[in-house]
Scaffold this motif. Sequence first.
Motif, mmCIF file in Angstrom:
data_model
loop_
_atom_site.group_PDB
_atom_site.id
_atom_site.type_symbol
_atom_site.label_atom_id
_atom_site.label_comp_id
_atom_site.label_asym_id
_atom_site.label_seq_id
_atom_site.Cartn_x
_atom_site.Cartn_y
_atom_site.Cartn_z
ATOM 1 N N TRP A 154 28.619 32.413 85.138
ATOM 2 C CA TRP A 154 28.960 32.416 83.712
ATOM 3 C C TRP A 154 27.937 33.176 82.881
ATOM 4 C CZ3 TRP A 154 26.437 30.122 79.513
ATOM 5 C CH2 TRP A 154 27.138 30.177 78.308
ATOM 6 N N PRO A 155 26.612 32.842 82.998
ATOM 7 C CA PRO A 155 25.659 33.597 82.184
ATOM 8 C C PRO A 155 25.640 35.080 82.528
ATOM 9 C CG PRO A 155 24.567 31.805 83.349
ATOM 10 C CD PRO A 155 25.951 31.853 83.851
ATOM 11 N N SER B 103 26.033 37.844 79.535
ATOM 12 C CA SER B 103 24.906 38.605 78.998
ATOM 13 C C SER B 103 24.482 39.734 79.942
ATOM 14 C CB SER B 103 23.756 37.664 78.669
ATOM 15 O OG SER B 103 22.714 37.787 79.528
ATOM 16 N N ASP C 276 30.261 47.781 68.667
ATOM 17 C CA ASP C 276 29.350 46.636 68.756
ATOM 18 C C ASP C 276 29.489 45.816 70.030
ATOM 19 O OD1 ASP C 276 27.433 44.843 68.181
ATOM 20 O OD2 ASP C 276 28.743 43.538 67.007
ATOM 21 N N GLU D 172 27.324 44.152 71.417
ATOM 22 C CA GLU D 172 26.511 42.924 71.433
ATOM 23 C C GLU D 172 27.409 41.705 71.258
ATOM 24 O OE1 GLU D 172 23.359 42.560 68.568
ATOM 25 O OE2 GLU D 172 22.307 41.102 69.793
ATOM 26 N N ARG D 173 28.635 41.909 70.769
ATOM 27 C CA ARG D 173 29.603 40.812 70.733
ATOM 28 C C ARG D 173 29.752 40.161 72.095
ATOM 29 N NH1 ARG D 173 34.953 43.322 69.231
ATOM 30 N NH2 ARG D 173 33.966 45.176 70.057
ATOM 31 N N ARG E 192 19.376 37.042 65.631
ATOM 32 C CA ARG E 192 20.189 38.162 66.129
ATOM 33 C C ARG E 192 21.464 38.324 65.319
ATOM 34 N NH1 ARG E 192 20.366 37.874 72.609
ATOM 35 N NH2 ARG E 192 21.911 39.518 72.336
ATOM 36 N N GLN F 11 23.289 44.982 59.868
ATOM 37 C CA GLN F 11 23.666 46.321 60.345
ATOM 38 C C GLN F 11 25.181 46.502 60.370
ATOM 39 O OE1 GLN F 11 21.781 46.323 64.117
ATOM 40 N NE2 GLN F 11 19.732 46.575 63.271
ATOM 41 N N TRP F 12 25.898 45.584 59.736
ATOM 42 C CA TRP F 12 27.348 45.684 59.623
ATOM 43 C C TRP F 12 28.022 45.564 60.989
ATOM 44 C CZ3 TRP F 12 28.611 44.745 54.975
ATOM 45 C CH2 TRP F 12 29.910 44.962 54.533
ATOM 46 N N ARG F 13 27.441 44.785 61.876
ATOM 47 C CA ARG F 13 28.065 44.519 63.169
ATOM 48 C C ARG F 13 28.530 43.072 63.186
ATOM 49 N NH1 ARG F 13 24.557 44.411 67.252
ATOM 50 N NH2 ARG F 13 22.656 44.587 66.073
ATOM 51 N N VAL F 14 29.216 42.689 64.270
ATOM 52 C CA VAL F 14 29.697 41.314 64.372
ATOM 53 C C VAL F 14 28.615 40.400 64.933
ATOM 54 C CG1 VAL F 14 31.401 39.816 65.430
ATOM 55 C CG2 VAL F 14 32.048 42.080 64.643
ATOM 56 N N GLY F 15 27.920 40.853 65.958
ATOM 57 C CA GLY F 15 26.840 40.060 66.504
ATOM 58 C C GLY F 15 27.280 39.144 67.614
ATOM 59 N N PRO F 16 26.322 38.592 68.339
ATOM 60 C CA PRO F 16 26.616 37.789 69.534
ATOM 61 C C PRO F 16 27.104 36.393 69.182
ATOM 62 C CG PRO F 16 24.272 37.837 69.130
ATOM 63 C CD PRO F 16 24.883 38.707 68.088
ATOM 64 N N PRO F 17 27.804 35.731 70.103
ATOM 65 C CA PRO F 17 28.214 34.346 69.889
ATOM 66 C C PRO F 17 27.013 33.397 69.949
ATOM 67 C CG PRO F 17 28.817 35.048 72.081
ATOM 68 C CD PRO F 17 28.277 36.251 71.388
ATOM 69 N N TYR G 115 26.032 30.965 71.747
ATOM 70 C CA TYR G 115 25.362 30.563 72.986
ATOM 71 C C TYR G 115 24.629 31.726 73.637
ATOM 72 C CZ TYR G 115 29.727 32.572 74.572
ATOM 73 O OH TYR G 115 30.787 33.410 74.734
ATOM 74 N N GLN G 116 24.563 32.875 72.931
ATOM 75 C CA GLN G 116 24.014 34.070 73.572
ATOM 76 C C GLN G 116 22.590 33.900 74.118
ATOM 77 O OE1 GLN G 116 25.968 36.741 74.202
ATOM 78 N NE2 GLN G 116 24.243 37.142 75.529
ATOM 79 N N ALA H 191 22.671 31.892 77.248
ATOM 80 C CA ALA H 191 23.231 32.641 78.374
ATOM 81 C C ALA H 191 22.197 33.614 78.932
ATOM 82 C CB ALA H 191 24.486 33.388 77.930
ATOM 83 N N ASP H 192 21.449 34.253 78.028
ATOM 84 C CA ASP H 192 20.417 35.187 78.495
ATOM 85 C C ASP H 192 19.405 34.488 79.379
ATOM 86 O OD1 ASP H 192 21.653 37.094 77.029
ATOM 87 O OD2 ASP H 192 20.153 37.217 75.449
ATOM 88 N N MET I 242 8.973 50.853 76.034
ATOM 89 C CA MET I 242 9.895 50.123 76.928
ATOM 90 C C MET I 242 9.515 48.659 77.081
ATOM 91 S SD MET I 242 11.695 52.562 77.570
ATOM 92 C CE MET I 242 11.437 54.194 77.002
ATOM 93 N N SER I 243 9.397 47.961 75.978
ATOM 94 C CA SER I 243 9.084 46.538 75.923
ATOM 95 C C SER I 243 7.709 46.198 76.489
ATOM 96 C CB SER I 243 10.163 45.670 76.553
ATOM 97 O OG SER I 243 10.270 45.909 77.922
#
Lengths: 137, 311
Positions: free
Chosen positions: A6-7, A11, A38, A40-41, B32, B39-45, B47-48, B51-52, B214-215
């Motif tokens: 699932w994860p 992601s 987008d 990132e959704r 986030r 930035q005019w985006r929808v963005g993550p849900p 639980y993002q 999940a990461d 690079m992070s």
Amino acid sequence: MALKTWPLKKSPWIFHLSTGSCNNCDIELLDCLTPRFDVERFGILLIGSVRHADALVVTGALTRQCVPRVKECYDQMPKPGLVIAVGQCACTSCIFRDSYNIVGPIDKIIPVNVYIPGCPPKPEAMISAIVKALGTL
Amino acid sequence: MEKVIYPLFYFLIFPGFLFTGIVGLLASWVDRKVTARVQWRVGPPWYQPLADILKLLGKETIVPAGPRATFFLLAPVLGLVGVTLVSTVVWVLNLNPGSSFVGDLVVVLYLLALPPLAVIIGGAASKNPLGALGAAREMKLVLGYELPFLIAVFTVVVKVGSILFGDILNFQEFNGIMLRHPSGILAFVVAIVCSQAKLTLIPFDIPEAEQEIMSGPYVEYSGAPLAIFKLTRAMMLFALPVFLITVFWGGLHFSGWNLLWTILKYVALLVVIVVVRNTNPRLRIDQAIRFLWGPVTAVAILGMILAVVGL
Ligand code: SF4
């Protein structure tokens, strides 16, 4: 099992690897991150280090110079990881197939999970391909 | 027996690891999402971030051949322990100001330095040029912000006349919050700027600058250690504002309407941090140091002087 997949589906972080593309595919790939599409959704992020990646997005016709680098990047990606070939070049070498400097399609060197043909493919096509690829996990 | 069980409960469940982790992950989702909306985006849900973290835990952990495996793998744990302890100590003292012990403020200040230290150790141990560069930048940044941050916190100590958390909370209970005093306001502004740097968010995300190095310190990390680093950052996003609220803004209260007020305080600080992050470009490291040691330290010293003369 679900706890593991699932994860991974929610992601996927992608690492962008150009192996001698004409830059058009790369720009279309970056298009996916813009407000219009987008990604990132879906939790898809473009990240800078291949060690963080879940999917290697390869563009370009694979020049001789790039072969060791592609292999290295593939080995450096932590598994489980996907390889996505973006663009006609990466899938089939396209019009460059007779060039002296081209090794061949990406799947000659590393295993590829998804092919996205097109020159360049549309962002919609890329998103749909990535979603389908995640479905196979 | 109780002497063991209560601290363990505090540390692992509430208000330590589990609680801070969950709220921190939610806070990083807010971060986030707001960034995406700006930035005019929808963005993550929602639980993002969870999940990461789960995904990274399930992935292969690669220890590259170069680094020193011990330091490479222990560094993230060090940071996580640091931020968990900060959260635990600050919350327990808020819930029960009487349990203050001598030097608790100093202990928390030291513990707050652990997560950046972990990043430095991890980046330097990874033996990657970009990691080393990131670690060096982080070190400079720590030097930059610790000075004004300490001056700002000790302004409160001078004002209150005591170095105990309990006394600071009691003082604010009876004499009004620190933000009622000019010295408190100056110190609070300085502390917010410094916490932006402590969280290494834009404009101070120089150590991990995604587009150029690079992070940085995280470049060689994968799998579980990276998950721990991400979790530490998320928890800092919760623990640090709570620390600021405790020191400058009257602390946390949980009875009746005060609960809502407490939550609002935290959300307000979070929004300030996120908005600053979204409306600024990244500084160069020399610009950042000049900024932190110049105007910011000057304002901090001004606040200190005001506190000494009693304002
Ligand atoms: S597939 Fe077409 S657009 Fe993509 S890199 Fe090749 S030539 Fe360029």
